[in-house]
Design a protein around this motif. Structure first.
Motif, short mmCIF file in Angstrom:
data_model
loop_
_atom_site.label_atom_id
_atom_site.label_comp_id
_atom_site.label_asym_id
_atom_site.label_seq_id
_atom_site.Cartn_x
_atom_site.Cartn_y
_atom_site.Cartn_z
N ALA A 273 1.99 40.89 -9.14
CA ALA A 273 0.65 41.34 -9.55
C ALA A 273 -0.36 41.12 -8.44
N ILE A 274 -0.28 39.98 -7.76
CA ILE A 274 -1.20 39.70 -6.66
C ILE A 274 -0.95 40.66 -5.50
N ARG A 275 0.33 40.88 -5.19
CA ARG A 275 0.69 41.78 -4.10
C ARG A 275 0.19 43.19 -4.35
N GLU A 276 0.26 43.63 -5.60
CA GLU A 276 -0.11 45.02 -5.94
C GLU A 276 -1.54 45.15 -6.44
N GLY A 277 -2.26 44.03 -6.48
CA GLY A 277 -3.65 44.08 -6.93
C GLY A 277 -3.80 44.37 -8.41
N ASP A 278 -2.83 43.93 -9.21
CA ASP A 278 -2.86 44.19 -10.65
C ASP A 278 -3.71 43.12 -11.33
N ASP A 279 -5.02 43.38 -11.38
CA ASP A 279 -5.92 42.36 -11.92
C ASP A 279 -5.73 42.15 -13.42
N THR A 280 -5.18 43.12 -14.14
CA THR A 280 -4.96 42.97 -15.58
C THR A 280 -3.97 41.85 -15.85
N VAL A 281 -2.86 41.86 -15.13
CA VAL A 281 -1.83 40.81 -15.29
C VAL A 281 -2.40 39.46 -14.88
N ILE A 282 -3.13 39.43 -13.77
CA ILE A 282 -3.69 38.17 -13.26
C ILE A 282 -4.66 37.57 -14.27
N VAL A 283 -5.60 38.37 -14.76
CA VAL A 283 -6.60 37.86 -15.71
C VAL A 283 -5.94 37.43 -17.01
N ASN A 284 -4.93 38.18 -17.47
CA ASN A 284 -4.22 37.83 -18.69
C ASN A 284 -3.57 36.45 -18.57
N ARG A 285 -2.93 36.19 -17.43
CA ARG A 285 -2.26 34.90 -17.24
C ARG A 285 -3.28 33.77 -17.19
N ILE A 286 -4.40 33.98 -16.50
CA ILE A 286 -5.44 32.94 -16.42
C ILE A 286 -6.05 32.70 -17.79
N THR A 287 -6.30 33.76 -18.55
CA THR A 287 -6.88 33.63 -19.88
C THR A 287 -5.98 32.85 -20.81
N ARG A 288 -4.68 33.12 -20.74
CA ARG A 288 -3.72 32.37 -21.57
C ARG A 288 -3.71 30.90 -21.20
N GLY A 289 -3.82 30.61 -19.91
CA GLY A 289 -3.88 29.21 -19.48
C GLY A 289 -5.12 28.51 -19.99
N ARG A 290 -6.26 29.19 -19.95
CA ARG A 290 -7.51 28.62 -20.47
C ARG A 290 -7.40 28.34 -21.97
N ALA A 291 -6.75 29.24 -22.70
CA ALA A 291 -6.59 29.06 -24.15
C ALA A 291 -5.74 27.84 -24.47
N ILE A 292 -4.67 27.64 -23.68
CA ILE A 292 -3.82 26.47 -23.89
C ILE A 292 -4.61 25.20 -23.63
N ARG A 293 -5.42 25.20 -22.58
CA ARG A 293 -6.23 24.02 -22.27
C ARG A 293 -7.21 23.72 -23.40
N ARG A 294 -7.85 24.74 -23.94
CA ARG A 294 -8.79 24.52 -25.05
C ARG A 294 -8.08 23.94 -26.26
N THR A 295 -6.87 24.44 -26.53
CA THR A 295 -6.11 23.93 -27.67
C THR A 295 -5.76 22.46 -27.49
N LEU A 296 -5.37 22.07 -26.28
CA LEU A 296 -5.06 20.66 -26.01
C LEU A 296 -6.28 19.77 -26.25
N ILE A 297 -7.44 20.25 -25.81
CA ILE A 297 -8.68 19.48 -26.01
C ILE A 297 -9.00 19.36 -27.49
N GLU A 298 -8.86 20.46 -28.22
CA GLU A 298 -9.13 20.44 -29.66
C GLU A 298 -8.18 19.50 -30.39
N ASN A 299 -6.95 19.43 -29.91
CA ASN A 299 -5.94 18.56 -30.54
C ASN A 299 -5.98 17.13 -30.00
N ARG A 300 -6.96 16.86 -29.14
CA ARG A 300 -7.14 15.51 -28.56
C ARG A 300 -5.92 15.07 -27.79
N GLN A 301 -5.28 16.01 -27.07
CA GLN A 301 -4.13 15.70 -26.25
C GLN A 301 -4.45 15.87 -24.76
N ALA A 302 -5.73 16.00 -24.43
CA ALA A 302 -6.13 16.17 -23.03
C ALA A 302 -7.27 15.21 -22.69
#
Length: 302
Positions: A273-302
């Motif tokens: 995705a980075i090589r081909e400039g596919d920003d949709t894939v890149i943003v999707n992966r980053i967004t999923r990572g942010r969501a996991i982090r928020r869930t950990l904080i909400e569950n008091r595991q971070a």
């Protein structure tokens, strides 16, 4: 083993074999809360560790010989590296009293259970309740422990089929008294879960730090001088005990390699995705990572 009365401690004598980070944290919590055990016994093959536990005053008695330490114990918890648990169990099980409970805190379960069961073959009166507190730091040894280590963390129990319910209930009560939340699952499921949430991240941290260390000359110096928070987080994980993590990687190799293969496929997809400039894939992966982090904080595991 008879159930404790409301005024009696959960265990009369609790023995910790291997008072490192996890073991000494159990001792500290139990020392603060005497409803857990009337007497706390610690044992380690390292004379220096035994001496330090005595100095810290976190056990009522310290024994260099693990077989002597477990005599008349109601509960024995093995807090040694997973590669040594089977051998230590073979030492202590013959000396344990009728009706006692054996537990451990290893990060792998299929290999640990396989290693311990031969020692229990001639002792059907000993209940075995494997446990894994999902808590820790990069530090080790008896000075590394603290009583709140398990507070609001998960402790995973993987009792083999046929384990007496009373023994499972007592170990559950022990970890609840430590402040932990409890989840029971099979050993196989445990190893797959831990491969992705714990073992793979450590493998990646060790590898990334090794890559940085291999960089030559000025580049390597700048990497270490200008390390940002992301790299510093990896170095914290990579500071963990080498013997412990060697044993974990080798004893959970199948599940770990499965998760590593899946990660490598995802990493290749991200590189594409980075090589081909596919920003949709890149943003999707980053967004999923942010969501996991928020869930950990909400569950008091971070």
């Amino acid at each position: 083993m008879t159930a404790p009365t409301p005024s009696a401690p959960l265990f009369d004598r609790l023995v910790i074999i291997g008072p490192g980070l996890i073991g000494s944290s159990i001792l500290r919590r139990a020392h603060e809360n005497r409803a857990i055990a009337r007497e706390l016994v610690a044992s380690d093959i390292d004379a220096g560790v035994c001496a330090r536990v005595r100095e810290l005053g976190i056990a009522d008695r310290v024994e260099a010989d693990p077989a002597r330490a477990v005599v008349d114990a109601d509960c024995v918890i093995l807090c040694v590296p997973v590669g040594a648990i089977g051998a230590v169990a073979a030492q202590v099980v013959p000396a344990m009293k009728h009706g006692a409970i054996l537990s451990e805190v290893g990060s792998t379960k299929v290999s640990v259970i396989t290693g311990v069961l031969p020692a229990l073959a001639s002792r059907p009166d000993i209940a075995f309740v494997p446990s894994h507190p999902m808590a820790g730091t990069e530090y080790s040894g008896p000075d590394a422990g603290f009583p709140s280590l398990f507070e609001n963390r998960w402790c995973l129990l993987t009792p083999p089929e046929g384990t007496p319910p009373d023994a499972v209930a007592r170990i559950t009560a022990l970890w609840q008294a430590m402040g932990a939340h409890i989840r029971t699952m099979t050993a196989e499921h445990h190893d797959r879960v831990c491969a992705i949430v714990s073992h793979l991240p450590h493998l990646l941290a060790f590898t990334i730090c090794g890559t940085a260390d291999d960089l030559a000359g000025e580049t390597r110096s700048e990497v270490l001088d200008f390390a940002a928070s992301g790299f510093r987080d990896f170095t914290r994980i990579a500071a963990s005990d080498p013997t412990m993590w060697r044993d974990i990687f080798l004893n959970n190799r199948e599940a770990l390699l499965e998760m590593l293969d899946r990660f490598m496929a995802d990493a290749h997809a991200m590189a594409k995705a980075i090589r081909e400039g596919d920003d949709t894939v890149i943003v999707n992966r980053i967004t999923r990572g942010r969501a996991i982090r928020r869930t950990l904080i909400e569950n008091r595991q971070a």
